[in-house]
Design a protein around this motif. Structure first.
Motif, short mmCIF file in Angstrom:
data_model
loop_
_atom_site.label_atom_id
_atom_site.label_comp_id
_atom_site.label_asym_id
_atom_site.label_seq_id
_atom_site.Cartn_x
_atom_site.Cartn_y
_atom_site.Cartn_z
N PRO A 59 0.81 -1.23 0.00
CA PRO A 59 0.00 0.00 0.00
C PRO A 59 0.84 1.28 0.00
O PRO A 59 0.37 2.33 -0.42
CB PRO A 59 -0.84 -0.12 1.28
N GLU A 60 2.09 1.17 0.42
CA GLU A 60 2.96 2.36 0.45
C GLU A 60 3.29 2.85 -0.96
O GLU A 60 3.72 3.99 -1.14
CB GLU A 60 4.26 2.05 1.21
N ARG A 61 3.08 2.03 -1.96
CA ARG A 61 3.34 2.42 -3.35
C ARG A 61 2.23 3.27 -3.95
O ARG A 61 2.42 3.91 -4.99
CB ARG A 61 3.53 1.19 -4.23
N VAL A 62 1.08 3.29 -3.32
CA VAL A 62 -0.06 4.04 -3.83
C VAL A 62 0.15 5.52 -3.52
O VAL A 62 0.42 5.89 -2.39
CB VAL A 62 -1.38 3.54 -3.21
N LYS A 63 0.03 6.32 -4.57
CA LYS A 63 0.23 7.76 -4.41
C LYS A 63 -0.98 8.50 -4.98
O LYS A 63 -1.63 8.01 -5.92
CB LYS A 63 1.49 8.21 -5.16
N PRO A 64 -1.26 9.68 -4.46
CA PRO A 64 -2.38 10.47 -4.99
C PRO A 64 -2.17 10.80 -6.47
O PRO A 64 -1.06 11.10 -6.91
CB PRO A 64 -2.38 11.74 -4.15
N ILE A 65 -3.22 10.75 -7.25
CA ILE A 65 -3.16 11.02 -8.68
C ILE A 65 -2.72 12.45 -8.98
O ILE A 65 -2.13 12.72 -10.02
CB ILE A 65 -4.52 10.68 -9.36
N GLN A 66 -2.96 13.36 -8.07
CA GLN A 66 -2.59 14.75 -8.29
C GLN A 66 -1.09 14.90 -8.52
O GLN A 66 -0.66 15.71 -9.33
CB GLN A 66 -3.05 15.64 -7.13
N GLY A 67 -0.29 14.07 -7.86
CA GLY A 67 1.16 14.12 -8.06
C GLY A 67 1.53 13.79 -9.50
O GLY A 67 2.42 14.41 -10.08
N LEU A 68 0.85 12.81 -10.08
CA LEU A 68 1.10 12.46 -11.49
C LEU A 68 0.70 13.62 -12.39
O LEU A 68 1.45 13.99 -13.30
CB LEU A 68 0.32 11.21 -11.86
N PHE A 69 -0.46 14.21 -12.14
CA PHE A 69 -0.91 15.34 -12.96
C PHE A 69 0.09 16.50 -12.88
O PHE A 69 0.41 17.13 -13.89
CB PHE A 69 -2.30 15.82 -12.54
#
Length: 78
Positions: A59-69
């Motif tokens: 679960p630590e690999r999951v990041k908020p999508i806003q960072g990708l945007f």
């Protein structure tokens, strides 16, 4: 739109009732709506299952999508 949520004997949502007049309006806007299948191919189900298992294990690999945007916007604006 006056939708009614249908429930089973356990109180779980099991369907939606759409009045005929409103369904006709939806079909006018989306003529192929009755041809849309709710089933997805097995390969997509397997891929989703695999990804969900990976997320559960890490679960630590999951990041908020806003960072990708934000990262994509930085590349575009260079």
């Amino acid at each position: 739109m006056k939708l009614q949520v249908l429930q089973d004997s356990n109180g779980n949502n099991s369907g939606v009732y759409i009045p005929q007049q409103e369904w006709s309006l939806i079909k006018q806007q989306y003529p192929d709506i009755e041809e849309i299948s709710s089933d997805i191919p097995d390969w997509q189900k397997e891929l989703l299952t695999s990804r969900l298992e990976t997320i559960a294990k890490h679960p630590e690999r999951v990041k908020p999508i806003q960072g990708l945007f934000d990262a994509l916007n930085k590349k575009v604006n260079r």
